[in-house]
Write a protein that holds these residues in place. Structure first.
Motif, PDB file in Angstrom:
ATOM      1  N   SER A   1       0.840  -1.214   0.000  1.00 46.59           N
ATOM      2  CA  SER A   1       0.000   0.000   0.000  1.00 46.59           C
ATOM      3  C   SER A   1       0.867   1.253   0.000  1.00 46.59           C
ATOM      4  O   SER A   1       0.519   2.274  -0.605  1.00 46.59           O
ATOM      5  CB  SER A   1      -0.952  -0.001   1.201  1.00 46.59           C
ATOM      6  N   TYR A   2       2.016   1.184   0.664  1.00 47.76           N
ATOM      7  CA  TYR A   2       2.958   2.308   0.674  1.00 47.76           C
ATOM      8  C   TYR A   2       3.630   2.445  -0.688  1.00 47.76           C
ATOM      9  O   TYR A   2       3.788   3.549  -1.213  1.00 47.76           O
ATOM     10  CB  TYR A   2       3.997   2.073   1.772  1.00 47.76           C
ATOM     11  N   TRP A   3       4.008   1.308  -1.267  1.00 54.47           N
ATOM     12  CA  TRP A   3       4.716   1.315  -2.554  1.00 54.47           C
ATOM     13  C   TRP A   3       3.815   1.788  -3.692  1.00 54.47           C
ATOM     14  O   TRP A   3       4.213   2.637  -4.491  1.00 54.47           O
ATOM     15  CB  TRP A   3       5.235  -0.099  -2.839  1.00 54.47           C
TER      16      TRP A   3
ATOM     17  N   MET B   1       2.463   7.929  -0.366  1.00 48.58           N
ATOM     18  CA  MET B   1       1.405   8.829   0.089  1.00 48.58           C
ATOM     19  C   MET B   1       0.700   8.278   1.325  1.00 48.58           C
ATOM     20  O   MET B   1       0.367   9.028   2.240  1.00 48.58           O
ATOM     21  CB  MET B   1       0.371   9.069  -1.015  1.00 48.58           C
ATOM     22  N   LEU B   2       0.495   6.965   1.365  1.00 52.55           N
ATOM     23  CA  LEU B   2      -0.211   6.390   2.515  1.00 52.55           C
ATOM     24  C   LEU B   2       0.211   4.948   2.746  1.00 52.55           C
ATOM     25  O   LEU B   2       0.826   4.303   1.877  1.00 52.55           O
ATOM     26  CB  LEU B   2      -1.729   6.500   2.336  1.00 52.55           C
ATOM     27  N   LEU B   3      -0.115   4.452   3.917  1.00 52.43           N
ATOM     28  CA  LEU B   3       0.165   3.070   4.302  1.00 52.43           C
ATOM     29  C   LEU B   3      -1.001   2.555   5.137  1.00 52.43           C
ATOM     30  O   LEU B   3      -1.422   3.205   6.092  1.00 52.43           O
ATOM     31  CB  LEU B   3       1.471   2.990   5.094  1.00 52.43           C
ATOM     32  N   VAL B   4      -1.532   1.378   4.788  1.00 47.30           N
ATOM     33  CA  VAL B   4      -2.646   0.775   5.515  1.00 47.30           C
ATOM     34  C   VAL B   4      -2.088  -0.181   6.560  1.00 47.30           C
ATOM     35  O   VAL B   4      -1.281  -1.071   6.235  1.00 47.30           O
ATOM     36  CB  VAL B   4      -3.589   0.010   4.558  1.00 47.30           C
ATOM     37  N   THR B   5      -2.498  -0.023   7.800  1.00 45.46           N
ATOM     38  CA  THR B   5      -2.017  -0.884   8.873  1.00 45.46           C
ATOM     39  C   THR B   5      -3.131  -1.100   9.895  1.00 45.46           C
ATOM     40  O   THR B   5      -4.292  -0.875   9.594  1.00 45.46           O
ATOM     41  CB  THR B   5      -0.751  -0.283   9.523  1.00 45.46           C
TER      42      THR B   5
ATOM     43  N   ILE C   1      -4.952   4.273   8.550  1.00 46.90           N
ATOM     44  CA  ILE C   1      -4.161   4.730   7.411  1.00 46.90           C
ATOM     45  C   ILE C   1      -3.246   5.859   7.875  1.00 46.90           C
ATOM     46  O   ILE C   1      -3.710   6.865   8.415  1.00 46.90           O
ATOM     47  CB  ILE C   1      -5.055   5.224   6.254  1.00 46.90           C
ATOM     48  N   HIS C   2      -1.941   5.665   7.698  1.00 40.59           N
ATOM     49  CA  HIS C   2      -0.964   6.728   7.927  1.00 40.59           C
ATOM     50  C   HIS C   2      -0.660   7.394   6.583  1.00 40.59           C
ATOM     51  O   HIS C   2      -0.650   6.725   5.550  1.00 40.59           O
ATOM     52  CB  HIS C   2       0.335   6.182   8.517  1.00 40.59           C
TER      53      HIS C   2
END
Length: 446
Positions: A391-393, A398-402, A427-428
């Motif tokens: 999700s980051y790649w 722009m964002l990362l789902v965790t 989401i960060h």
């Protein structure tokens, strides 16, 4: 002012309101007495500018003003945001010798307010009911000094009231921008540090049993869902442009909702069992889950249960769900990669009482990761850690789902394979989007 704030926090959702006061005996004039909160403030034809342009400044007869009415008008505004700033600009004190020394100042009501109102009560309403976070008074003459001394005493003489001695109106926008940016920055730091200000939640009775549906009344509700974007590129474009997903009306149904939540483990919301039936039909649907925010002690329930807040929470899962769809497409030909699915979440409006609604997940509940630092090593799921990284790649950072949590099930489409059915992610984002995706967004650091 709007431009100055937006320059630093482009994702900030700015709303402006205007409360105008005069004096008891000022002639009533046509036009508005201000403007409730609006995000339509750009240009001469905007809601805010039109309201401002119609205000007339008329002589009230003496020098003191009906300040209490101005503050009462401010207390009736539609306060919603995390940061709530009241900027008070005045050139004269309120009525009553308690608030001025009378030198060079004529007051028709030297004994105090004509309507016997109490400043402590008004300030308490602003601070506790409206949850105004900052009250900033702008001195443009030296005649309001004693009034503010009394205001601070009535408010508890702490830092809630801030005083600006500018005596030059051209400097006011700069002060507003600096104060607003400082408030936003402080809010972001509080969120990132996981600090809720020492507040705890109102405790609800928990009942883990499926309710007796025959004992519950049925009430009509309206369901709304987000329209999906056609591609990841379009999804990211809406995020960059600070546009939320489009909300569309999905259905009207009758709902029965359990009286008590079936769990209190979540930090943010309580989950309730619910059952729907089509309006005008006796057929009932499957048992679902509706979720409602936990209410912080000492804060008004109304401010914590706005439609906007539920839509923002819903958006987190909508974005994660769409990214998961794309992830599954990308990995469909790889061996050993389980499918990642987020339940579809919608907004339920029960005559102004809001919930988020989604599928009930059955099976062993597992938290695979949290918002920061924790990964479940006992029930380690390589696919889910890969999804967070992907999700980051795929969004170019722009964002990362965790904060991945849910159940592991047999794949509903491909027998013999399994899938992860998840809900309530976090989401960060990068710093440009740090004010989006609720307060579980820990920004670039997250």
């Amino acid at each position: 002012m709007a431009a100055g704030i937006s320059l630093s926090y482009k994702q900030c959702k700015l709303r402006f309101a205007l409360a105008v006061y005069r004096d008891y005996d000022t002639p009533q004039v046509a036009g508005p007495d201000g403007c409730d909160f609006t995000n339509d403030y750009k240009g001469a034809s905007s809601t805010f500018a039109r309201a401002l342009s119609q205000i007339q400044n008329l002589d009230g007869g003496d020098f003191a003003e009906d300040v209490f009415t101005g503050l009462e008008k401010a207390a009736k505004l539609d306060w919603q945001a995390m940061n709530r700033l009241l900027i008070h600009i005045g050139d004269a004190p309120c009525h009553g010798r308690q608030f001025h020394d009378g030198v060079g100042l004529f007051d028709s009501y030297p004994e105090g307010d004509k309507y016997k109102r109490n400043i402590s009560t008004i300030l308490q309403r602003l601070r506790e009911n409206c949850e105004v976070t900052h009250y900033c008074f702008c001195h443009i003459t030296n005649l309001t000094q004693k009034m503010l001394k009394e205001f601070r005493k009535a408010a508890g003489n702490d830092d809630w009231i801030e005083e600006w001695e500018v005596y030059d109106l051209s400097r006011v926008p700069e002060k507003v921008v600096d104060t607003t940016k400082a408030a936003i920055s402080k809010s972001i730091n509080v969120v990132r540090q996981g600090n809720n200000g020492g507040q705890s939640n109102v405790k609800e009775t928990v009942d883990t049993r499926i309710p007796d549906w025959d004992s519950l009344t049925s009430q009509e509700g309206t369901v709304y869902c987000h329209r999906s974007c056609s591609s990841v590129e379009l999804l990211l474009k809406t995020i960059r442009e600070a546009r939320p997903p489009e909300l569309i009306k999905s259905a009207k149904c009758n709902f029965q909702i359990a009286l008590f939540p079936f769990s209190d483990e979540g930090n943010v919301r309580y989950p309730y069992y619910a059952r729907a039936s089509e309006t005008g039909s006796n057929r009932t649907g499957r048992i679902e889950v509706v979720k409602r925010f936990k209410t912080k002690l000492g804060r008004s329930a109304r401010s914590q249960h706005t439609k906007e807040r539920y839509v923002q929470q819903m958006e987190v899962q909508t974005v994660a769900r769409q990214l998961a769809v794309e992830f599954n497409k990308s990995t469909s030909r790889l061996r050993g990669v389980a499918k990642v699915v987020f339940t579809e979440v919608s907004l339920l409006d029960m005559d102004g009482k809001f919930y988020t609604k989604e599928r009930l997940l059955r099976g062993e509940w597992i938290r695979f990761s949290n918002t920061a630092e924790y990964v479940n090593k006992i029930n380690y799921a390589a696919t889910l850690q890969a999804f967070s990284h992907w999700s980051y790649w795929v969004t170019s950072g722009m964002l990362l789902v965790t904060d991945l949590q849910g159940v592991k099930l047999q794949d509903e489409v491909n027998p013999g394979k399994h899938m992860f059915l998840l809900c309530d992610p976090a989401i960060h984002t990068d710093d440009a989007n740090v004010l989006r995706f609720t307060n579980t967004n820990l920004g670039k650091e997250g």
